[in-house]
Write a protein that holds these residues in place. Structure first.
Motif, mmCIF file in Angstrom:
data_model
loop_
_atom_site.group_PDB
_atom_site.id
_atom_site.type_symbol
_atom_site.label_atom_id
_atom_site.label_comp_id
_atom_site.label_asym_id
_atom_site.label_seq_id
_atom_site.Cartn_x
_atom_site.Cartn_y
_atom_site.Cartn_z
ATOM 1 N N UNK A 122 0.835 -1.201 0.000
ATOM 2 C CA UNK A 122 0.000 0.000 0.000
ATOM 3 C C UNK A 122 0.868 1.249 0.000
ATOM 4 N N UNK A 126 1.211 4.236 -2.750
ATOM 5 C CA UNK A 126 1.079 5.663 -2.440
ATOM 6 C C UNK A 126 2.266 6.455 -2.975
ATOM 7 N N UNK A 129 1.683 7.007 -6.381
ATOM 8 C CA UNK A 129 0.571 7.915 -6.585
ATOM 9 C C UNK A 129 1.042 9.366 -6.511
ATOM 10 N N UNK A 233 -3.798 -6.722 -5.630
ATOM 11 C CA UNK A 233 -4.975 -5.986 -5.175
ATOM 12 C C UNK A 233 -4.573 -4.595 -4.691
ATOM 13 N N UNK A 234 -3.599 -4.592 -3.784
ATOM 14 C CA UNK A 234 -3.273 -3.371 -3.062
ATOM 15 C C UNK A 234 -2.972 -2.200 -3.985
ATOM 16 N N UNK A 237 -5.973 -1.034 -6.103
ATOM 17 C CA UNK A 237 -6.974 -0.422 -5.230
ATOM 18 C C UNK A 237 -6.558 1.010 -4.894
ATOM 19 N N UNK A 238 -5.290 1.203 -4.590
ATOM 20 C CA UNK A 238 -4.828 2.526 -4.178
ATOM 21 C C UNK A 238 -4.642 3.461 -5.378
#
Lengths: 298, 274, 380
Positions: A122, A126, A129, A233-234, A237-238
């Motif tokens: 995650x 980020x 991101x 997934x992680x 999803x993020x």
């Protein structure tokens, strides 16, 4: 076979099997049983919050297979998996060879490059991101400073796909690199010498000597990456949440949405089972290759 | 000679480029976390600004991340305490019994490891809900043990395989039964392996997101779930969540420094990410 | 009843029979060596006796007790492993004390016994060390000490010297034999090295494919091997085996162009074999040299000459097979030259070529002439 042996207290197996019992109980109660339960759920119309549920046979499967969204998820998943792994493998191999050839400093480089792989997924997502965020992200800032209009990394369907591939490459290339590098270090140097004496060099040496010697490691990383990429997934999803729309929605993500956003647990289970079937098919393929080529590679 | 130099330089350039690629997002997040949003996002980016640590302090003390860290720690520790001892026992037996049955058991563990987690999380959620165990540590620990057990068994087994069987046999002859031989002779030798296995298991539980997202609640929220909520679009929160993200990463970097030697083995067997 | 008795003991792994049913009795205080090529089942047999491996059939009795289904820890045996299997995390002292402690021996007695054993083995100064801090020879001694302190009914040694260098091996050999004499204990020793077997054992058990091919005192095996396998395995350099056909009603053996006259005492035994294929075995020590060809001499072109100092081994070829001659040190003979070998047929043995079973020993096999001198008279 067992009948040719009489039962004996001396048979070590008899005193050792009990050691396995606790672990077996755990596996059965927290792996096998939940999976069986999920399989059962997939045949019901279980809805979170509803008072009761009914057995509806294959209805969940039938209606899922009729959905475009499911087929699109399968397409996204497969293309994400294939594109990412291909690039990661080539990059990882090149990096491993570079580390192997490097006279000094291999340890420092490999440690630094390895950081993204170990970070909490995650958190890693980020980090990316903040690179790809529109306007304020690092990528946009750099591109804009060159007076080019930056693409919408996360908002445009095809760019969102590219971003997810880059994210996967960023996180998982180090894994492939490290395993292949370890494999390279295990190659008997005399094998390379022999290859060199036979006149092979550069790319030919890699193709005819190094790659065949690395076969167990190569099959291993490909198998592992296949399995893991399938259930990513992680980061999705993020980063995109499957968006824009459902442009980057994978099977895993859709299963999650069905279960925990739409609360259709029964149908979500069916979707999960479908995912399992696809993964199993792929894994069986890999295992059969591994076992045909190299018995006991694992 | 000159050719070799050129090759080395080429390799160095390539590796440096990829290293920069690998580290840039992390450094960028670090920069965000120690600067005010105003400075962080000026165009072109400013590099030299007086750093501030107020976001780091704020996220851990003011925003409850210390509590989330505690939740993460409890769940990770609980996972290790259950998974490693149980897995160690099984791994010992499976390293000593070499029959078709034990081999197929090991293979089936491998298959179990391949299950899509999203399929497993659904029944876990339904069962935990009916047992009123959502938002409790045991539910999350049980899930982490489930994900972890195959890896623990395989990794510990690889350590046991390195201990010669003659030591078991010497212990048997010296008066031990199977348990005593394991406890008095073999287990002390497997201690380093248990430490490595524990740390990998710790990492796996610490990093888990999907199960934590579904099974934890306000009282048990772990760091990954908390930070994901802070990822927000709002620019004003960037510095704060970057501070959190950097903080979450720090224990892992420590882990790496300690375990470089065992990294490859752990990865070959477990491929930690799951 | 013997101290250790194996009755129809057999071992199968799956459908593979490693040891067919076998009987063996060992007396108290004996030093018995199991010897054979690798894969002959000697180690498996020892592991059956130790209880590390369950037998598939038969019974094992130790000192009047049926231990067939008794765990190793309750058999009162001790074992020294090929790789010593010392506990790496325990000190020398704790390694030796471990077995006694597991048996709840009082601490004072443990201490006395460990120190006594350490004194005998010269380990006094090393008691606090870890195995990793010891030399190969010292580890070997600790392994023996660990067995000794237990004062077991039977000592088992599984190729304990094979990891030592040649010099140390010879030294430990004599030390173990001395230890056996001192303790008067029953010892079973497994090795693939026939020299170790010959020099250490009161009795040697030669194994091949899980079968006992012969059991007996070292010199008995050397002089009266029961079959071609034992004949070829015991003794160095190995016994020459000439494939022959029995002719003239057992009075002659023909091997290629050479005809060997059969000494009169052997003729009766060979008579029924007339026209059949046999192996004529003769130790290299009982072959002499002649200046010129005569009846029954072999003409050999030397392939190699090995000067050992005390004696010289000449290796020639006869009918495509190596044929060796041991002569007292002799310089001035080199590979490529031809020699004529005379055979002391009275010291030979005749085996069935098909089965390897003994047909007859020569009449002079027990003659107490030192072997190394036996060939002297024939040197020209």
């Amino acid at each position: 076979m067992a009948s040719t042996h009489r039962r004996s207290r001396l048979d070590r197996r008899r005193s050792l099997w009990p050691f396995v019992v606790p672990s077996a109980l755990i596996i059965i109660s927290v792996q096998i049983y939940p999976l069986a339960y999920a399989l059962y759920l997939s045949f019901t119309d279980f809805y979170l919050g509803a008072a009761s549920s009914n057995f509806i046979g294959l209805q969940n499967y039938v209606s899922l297979l009729a959905q475009d969204r499911v087929w699109s998820a399968l397409r996204v998943t497969l293309s994400l998996v294939v594109v990412s792994i291909l690039i990661e493998f080539v990059l990882g191999l090149l990096l491993a060879l570079a580390l192997y050839k490097l006279v000094r400093g291999a340890k420092l480089f490999s440690t630094l490059m390895f950081v993204p792989y170990l970070i909490t997924p995650v958190v890693a997502a980020l980090f990316l991101r903040w690179v790809f965020a529109s306007r304020w992200g690092l990528a946009d800032a750099l591109i804009a400073s060159m007076n080019i209009f930056p693409p919408d990394w996360l908002g445009a369907p095809s760019w969102a796909f590219v971003t997810l591939v880059v994210a996967d490459i960023w996180q998982f290339t180090p894994f492939i690199m490290l395993i292949l590098f370890a494999g390279l270090q295990g190659i008997n140097p005399s094998l390379l010498e022999a290859g060199r004496i036979d006149g092979a060099s550069g790319a030919r040496l890699v193709w005819h000597v190094i790659l065949p010697a690395l076969r167990p490691q190569i099959l291993f990383v490909l198998a592992i990456r296949l399995m893991d990429a399938f259930r990513t997934f992680d980061s999705i999803y993020v980063l995109t949440g499957g968006g824009p729309g459902t442009a980057t929605e994978t099977m895993t993500l859709y299963t999650y949405m069905l279960a925990f956003k739409q609360l259709e647990v029964g149908r979500a289970s069916a979707m999960g089972v479908l995912t399992l079937l696809v993964v199993t098919g792929l894994i069986l393929m890999v295992i059969s290759v591994v076992y045909r080529r190299d018995k006991g590679a694992f | 000679m000159v050719r070799r130099m050129r090759v080395q330089v080429l390799i160095l350039v390539g590796l440096t480029l990829f290293t920069v690629f690998s580290l840039t997002p992390i450094v960028w997040a670090l920069l965000i976390s120690i600067r005010e949003p105003i400075d962080a996002f000026s165009i072109p980016p400013k590099i030299l600004v007086e750093p501030t640590f107020r976001y780091h302090v704020d996220i851990w003390l003011g925003r409850g991340f210390l509590g989330f860290f505690l939740n993460s720690a409890i769940i990770a520790a609980g996972t290790v305490l259950v998974s490693v001892p149980v897995g160690t026992l099984a791994a010992y037996a499976l390293s000593r019994i070499q029959t078709r049955a034990s081999r197929s058991l090991l293979m089936s563990l491998l298959v179990v490891r391949m299950f899509p987690h999203v399929l497993l999380v659904i029944p876990f959620f339904v069962m935990a809900r009916s047992l009123e165990m959502i938002n409790t540590y045991p539910a999350m620990i049980a899930a982490m043990v489930a994900l972890n057990q195959p890896f623990t068994v395989w990794l510990m087994r690889s350590f046991f395989l390195e201990i010669p069987r003659e030591l078991d046999e010497a212990a048997y002859i010296d008066g031990c039964n199977a348990w005593q031989a394991f406890w008095n002779v073999i287990l002390p030798l497997a201690r380093p392996g248990m430490v490595v296995t524990s740390l990998f298991s710790l990492l796996l539980a610490y990093n888990e997101f999907l199960f934590a997202l579904v099974l934890t609640g306000t009282d048990t929220k772990t760091l990954p779930v908390a930070i994901a909520e802070y990822g927000g679009e709002d620019l004003n929160y960037w510095s704060l969540s970057a501070a959190g993200a950097i903080g979450i990463m720090l224990p892992i970097l420590t882990f790496m420094l300690f375990f470089q030697r065992h990294l490859v083995r752990g990865l070959t067997i477990g491929a930690v990410k799951g | 009843m013997a101290f250790l008795e194996l009755r129809k003991v057999a071992k199968r792994f799956g459908s593979h029979e490693v040891i067919p049913p076998l009987d063996l009795a060992i007396e108290k205080g004996e030093f018995v060596v199991f010897v054979g090529p690798s894969g002959c089942g000697k180690s498996t047999l020892m592991r059956l006796i130790a209880g590390l491996e369950p037998s598939s059939d038969g019974e094992i009795w130790i000192d009047g007790r049926d231990v067939t289904d008794v765990l190793p820890k309750d058999r009162d045996i001790a074992m020294v492993f090929q790789n010593y299997a010392l506990y790496p995390d325990k000190s020398v002292y704790d390694n030796m004390a471990f077995g006694l402690r597991m048996r709840k021996t009082p601490a004072r007695e443990v201490d006395e016994r460990v120190r006594a054993a350490a004194r005998v083995l010269g380990l006094d100064a090393l008691l606090e060390r870890r195995p990793a801090q010891l030399s190969g020879g010292q580890r070997q001694r600790v392994a023996v000490g660990r067995a000794m302190v237990r004062e077991p009914k039977i000592f088992l040694f599984d190729e304990p010297l094979s990891n030592l260098d040649a010099h140390l091996r010879v030294h430990m050999r004599t030390e173990l034999v001395r230890l056996h004499r001192q303790l008067g204990a029953t010892m079973i020793y497994v090795t693939h090295d026939q020299v170790e077997a010959m020099t250490m054992g009161d009795r040697i058990v030669v194994l091949d494919h899980g079968r006992i091919r012969q059991a007996g005192a070292p010199l008995e095996l050397f002089r009266r091997p029961a079959n071609a396998f034992v004949a070829g395995f015991i003794g160095s350099p190995a016994m020459n085996m000439l494939p022959c056909v029995v002719e003239q009603h057992g009075t002659e053996l023909r091997s290629g162009p050479v005809t060997i006259p059969v000494p009169p005492p052997l003729r009766a035994a060979l008579k029924p074999w007339s026209g059949k294929a046999v192996l004529f075995g003769l130790r290299p020590q009982f072959v002499g040299l002649a200046a010129a060809p005569g009846s029954g001499t072999l003409r050999l072109t030397l392939d190699a000459v090995e000067h050992l100092g005390t004696e010289t081994i000449l290796i020639g070829l006869h009918e495509g097979r190596p044929f060796q001659v041991v002569v007292p040190t002799m310089v001035g003979i080199s590979a490529g030259s031809s020699i004529f070998a005379t055979l002391d047929a009275g010291r030979g043995h005749v085996f069935d070529a098909a089965t390897g079973d003994l047909i007859a020993h020569g009449s002079d096999v027990d003659a107490s002439v030192p072997e190394s001198i036996a060939g002297l008279g024939h040197v020209s």
